[in-house]
Write an enzyme that holds these catalytic residues in place. Structure first.
Site, short mmCIF file in Angstrom:
data_model
loop_
_atom_site.label_atom_id
_atom_site.label_comp_id
_atom_site.label_asym_id
_atom_site.label_seq_id
_atom_site.Cartn_x
_atom_site.Cartn_y
_atom_site.Cartn_z
N ASP A 300 0.95 -0.94 0.18
CA ASP A 300 0.36 0.12 0.15
C ASP A 300 0.55 1.44 0.12
OD1 ASP A 300 -3.09 0.40 1.54
OD2 ASP A 300 -2.12 1.42 0.32
N GLU A 500 -11.29 6.89 3.84
CA GLU A 500 -9.98 5.93 4.83
C GLU A 500 -10.30 6.21 6.14
OE1 GLU A 500 -6.46 5.97 1.07
OE2 GLU A 500 -6.01 5.86 3.43
C1 GLC Z 1 -4.56 4.21 -0.02
C2 GLC Z 1 -5.60 2.67 0.26
C3 GLC Z 1 -5.17 1.87 -0.81
C4 GLC Z 1 -4.87 2.52 -2.38
C5 GLC Z 1 -4.46 2.62 -2.31
C6 GLC Z 1 -3.38 3.31 -3.72
O1 GLC Z 1 -3.77 4.77 0.79
O2 GLC Z 1 -4.90 2.11 1.64
O3 GLC Z 1 -6.56 1.35 -0.67
O4 GLC Z 1 -4.96 1.29 -3.26
O5 GLC Z 1 -3.53 3.92 -1.33
O6 GLC Z 1 -4.26 4.96 -2.99
#
Ligand code: GLC
Length: 612
Positions: A300, A500
Site C-alpha cells: 500500500d 479511509e
Molecule cells: C491508499 C489505500 C489503498 C489504495 C492506495 C493507492 O492509501 O489504502 O486502498 O489502493 O492507497 O491509492
C-alpha cells in the site's frame, strides 16, 4: 509370476494410472502458463540487478522528478494515487498521461511495458465524465454477482479507454465495525459476501483471460483483516486468533485467488500487533504457500515506511516477508523516496541481506503477470473505448446496478411507490441535487467532495424531473421549506463524502447524519405531507430522527452518478429487492453488533429489506 514381479508390475500400473491425470492436468495447466513462464524466465535471465529492482518499484506520477526517471530507473510501474491526478482529468487527459509514461518505458534496454495503476474502485472514478457505480456496500446489498461483474466490466472498459490496465480493486474487506471509515469499500459484515462478490468483481475486471482486449489486472485488497480492527480504527490492529482470522477475513482471498486474481495488496493494519506488510507467515507461507497465490504482492501507499524508523530495515523486512512490488509516493525531495528505495535494496542484495532468489521470485511473478496480460502489445490507450467513457450505454448498466442496491427499510401508508400522476412533489434535502454526496469518497478527489464534483451524472432531483415530466410541479427545497400543500415529499439526506481514516468515527464521534439534513427533514415533516426519505451513507448510520420523521425510508448507500436508478424505485418502475449487508445497530453503544438478532441491540437485522 513371482510376488515381487507382480508387485512391481502392479506398482508400475498404479503409479502410471495415478500419474495420468496429473500429467494431463500438468499438460493442460502448462499450455498457457508455460509460455508466460518461459517469457518471464527469458527476460529475467537478461536483466541486470538494477533492472530487476526497477521492476519492483512503483512510483506515484506526482512524485516523479522527471518523467525520464521511468527509463533511468527502469521502473516497472506507475500509479496515480487518490489525489495524484494529471492536470487534465478528462479521459483524453488521462490517456495522454498514461501513454506518455509507456513511451518512457519503450526507451529502456528491454522495453518491458509499465503497469499503470489507479484506484478505480467504483467505476473509473478519477476521470471526469466517467460512470460512477455504487460503492461495494451497495453492491453487497444487491447480493447479485452479475451486478458486481457488470459494474467491474464497464469499469475495465472505461479504464482501457485511458490506457490504464491495473486497478487496486476489489476490496474484499469484511467490515465488522461501522465506525471504520472504509466500511463502504467492503461488501458487508459477513465473509460469504466477500467470497461471492469479490470473485465476481475479479471476473468482471480480468475476464476469462488477462490478455483479452477488455481485461485489466485486478488487485484484491487489503490482505488480511483490514475490516476487523479494534474499534474500527483504520490501519489499526485486528486482535483475534488464527481460526477467526481465517473464518472471517480470508474467504474473499481464497475465492479471488481461485478466480485467478493476479495481484494482491497487503493491509496497513496489523494482526495481533504485527504489521501485515512485514508478516512473512501471512504473506509468504499462507498466501503464496498454502493458498498457492502465483501473482504478485504490491504494497500500500508508503506502507512499508510504517514498519520502523529505518527505511533500509523496512525494505529488508517487507521484501523478505514476501512483498514483490513497493508503492512509493515520495520523490527525491522527500525521505523514503524511490531513488533511496532502489539504492538501498541494491545494497541489501549486495550485503546478502535480501537473497537474489527473493528478488528473482518477485520479478518473475511481476513479469509473468505482464506476460499473461500480453501487456507488451497493449501498452497504450484504446481510442474506441476512450470514446465510450461515460456513454449512455454504460450509464444504463449503472442505472440497473443502482436499482438493485436500494434497501427499503420502512414504507408506512404505502407512501412508496409514488404515483406518477402526482400534482405537486417537493424534493428536499441538501443531497437532493448534489452528485458529490451521491457518489461519496474516491470520486475525482480522494476524499470526494460535495457539489458538482463530476460531470455527466444525474441527481435524484434531475431524475425525478425527467421521469415525471413537465406535468408535475416539482419544488426543489434544499432546506425543506415550502412543503405545505404538496402531495408528497422526497427528502434526500446523507453523510458528506470521506475516505479511509477521515471517515473513522471513533471515541465520542458518532454516526449521526448532518444536523442540516435532519433539520430539513423535520421541516418537511412539520408541513404534514407524506415523506419518503432517501439516505446516502457509507454504512448504517443513526436513524432514529429519520424514522420519526419519515413514512418511508430507502437506504441508498453511495449509489454513484446514476440517480435515475433511484427514481425508478421511488416511482415503482423497479420494486426494491436489496437486503441489508450489515446489521443496523440501534445506537453507538451497540457497535459492533454483527450477526445480532436481539431487538434491544439491533434496529434492522442483517438481510432485512422490504419490497412493494
Ligand atoms: C491508499 C489505500 C489503498 C489504495 C492506495 C493507492 O492509501 O489504502 O486502498 O489502493 O492507497 O491509492
Amino acid at each position: 509370476m513371482t510376488m515381487t514381479a507382480r508387485t512391481i508390475l502392479t506398482c508400475l500400473f498404479v503409479s502410471a494410472a495415478a500419474l495420468l491425470p496429473v500429467v494431463a492436468s500438468v499438460r493442460t495447466f502448462a499450455a498457457g502458463d508455460d509460455d508466460h513462464s518461459a517469457t518471464a524466465e527469458k527476460q529475467l535471465r537478461e536483466m541486470t540487478l538494477d533492472e530487476k529492482i526497477g521492476q519492483m518499484t512503483q512510483v506515484d506520477l506526482k512524485a516523479l522528478k522527471d518523467l525520464g526517471d521511468i527509463a533511468k530507473y527502469s521502473l516497472g510501474s506507475i500509479l496515480c494515487g487518490g489525489n495524484s491526478d494529471p492536470d487534465d482529468i478528462t479521459a483524453a487527459g488521462w490517456a495522454k498521461a498514461q501513454d506518455d509514461c509507456q513511451g518512457q518505458a519503450l526507451k529502456t534496454r528491454l522495453k518491458i511495458p509499465l503497469l499503470f495503476g489507479v484506484d478505480a474502485v467504483h467505476g473509473h472514478n478519477n476521470v471526469d465524465g466517467a460512470v460512477i457505480f455504487p460503492h461495494n456496500i451497495g453492491l453487497g446489498a444487491s447480493r447479485d454477482p452479475a451486478v458486481v461483474e457488470k459494474a467491474a466490466r464497464i469499469t475495465a472498459r472505461e479504464m482501457i479507454g485511458t490506457g490504464i490496465r491495473w486497478t487496486f480493486a476489489p476490496c474484499v474487506a469484511v467490515a465488522r465495525n461501522e465506525r471504520w471509515g472504509r466500511t463502504y469499500e467492503s461488501f458487508g459484515e459477513r465473509p460469504e459476501l466477500a467470497a461471492e462478490l469479490g470473485p465476481a468483481a475479479v471476473r468482471g475486471l480480468q475476464g476469462d483471460s488477462l490478455a483479452a482486449a477488455e481485461s485489466v489486472l485486478a488487485c484484491v485488497k487489503h490482505y488480511v483483516g483490514d475490516g476487523g480492527t479494534t474499534d474500527g480504527q483504520d490501519q489499526g490492529n485486528t486482535e483475534c486468533d488464527e481460526k477467526t482470522l481465517r473464518q472471517i477475513h480470508l474467504p474473499g482471498y481464497v475465492a479471488a485467488i481461485k478466480q485467478g486474481a493476479a495481484s494482491i495488496m497487503p493491509s496497513y493494519s496489523s494482526w495481533n500487533g504485527k504489521k501485515l506488510h512485514g508478516h512473512k507467515y501471512l504473506l509468504t507461507d499462507l498466501l503464496k504457500g498454502e493458498l498457492g497465490f502465483d501473482g504478485f504482492l504490491i504494497s500500500d501507499w508508503a506502507a512499508i515506511d510504517q514498519l520502523g524508523p529505518d527505511y533500509k530495515a523496512d525494505i529488508e523486512q517487507s521484501i523478505n516477508a514476501g512483498l514483490d512490488m513497493v508503492m512509493i509516493p515520495n520523490g527525491p525531495d522527500k525521505p523514503n523516496n524511490y531513488v533511496e528505495f532502489v539504492t538501498k535494496l541494491k545494497e541489501l542484495v549486495n550485503e546478502g541481506k535480501v537473497p537474489m532468489s527473493r528478488i528473482d521470485d518477485a520479478v518473475r511473478r511481476i513479469l509473468k503477470v505482464k506476460a499473461k496480460m500480453n501487456l507488451a502489445d497493449r501498452r497504450f490507450s484504446d481510442p474506441g473505448l476512450k470514446a465510450k467513457v461515460g456513454s449512455a450505454e454504460h450509464r444504463e448498466v449503472a442505472r440497473d446496478c443502482v436499482r438493485k442496491t436500494l434497501v427499503l427499510l420502512k414504507n408506512e401508508k404505502k407512501v412508496l411507490p409514488l404515483s406518477k400522476s402526482i400534482k405537486k412533489l417537493v424534493v428536499a434535502g441538501p443531497a437532493a441535487d448534489d452528485i458529490g454526496i451521491q457518489c461519496g469518497g474516491w470520486t475525482i478527489p480522494w476524499q470526494g467532495a460535495t457539489g458538482n464534483v463530476i460531470h455527466g451524472g444525474t441527481t435524484v432531483l434531475a431524475a425525478l424531473k425527467e421521469a415525471l415530466g413537465p406535468g408535475v410541479e416539482i419544488v426543489h427545497s434544499p432546506d425543506g421549506s415550502g412543503a405545505t400543500g404538496a402531495d408528497a415529499a422526497v427528502v434526500v439526506i446523507g453523510e458528506r463524502p470521506y475516505a479511509e481514516m477521515f471517515g473513522d468515527r471513533r471515541g465520542d464521534k458518532d454516526l449521526s447524519l448532518p444536523a442540516e439534513d435532519l433539520a430539513a427533514l423535520k421541516k418537511v415533516r412539520e408541513a404534514g405531507v407524506p415523506v419518503a426519505t432517501v439516505v446516502f451513507s457509507g454504512r448504517p448510520v443513526l436513524l432514529d430522527p429519520v424514522i420519526a420523521s419519515s413514512d418511508a425510508i430507502l437506504a441508498a448507500w453511495l449509489p454513484g452518478t446514476e440517480g435515475r436508478g433511484i427514481a425508478d424505485v421511488l416511482l415503482g418502475d423497479y420494486k426494491p429487492t436489496a437486503k441489508l449487508p450489515h446489521t443496523w445497530p440501534l445506537g453507538m453503544a451497540q457497535i459492533p453488533c454483527n450477526n445480532e438478532y436481539n431487538a434491544d441491540v439491533v434496529l434492522f437485522r442483517f438481510g432485512f429489506g422490504l419490497t412493494y
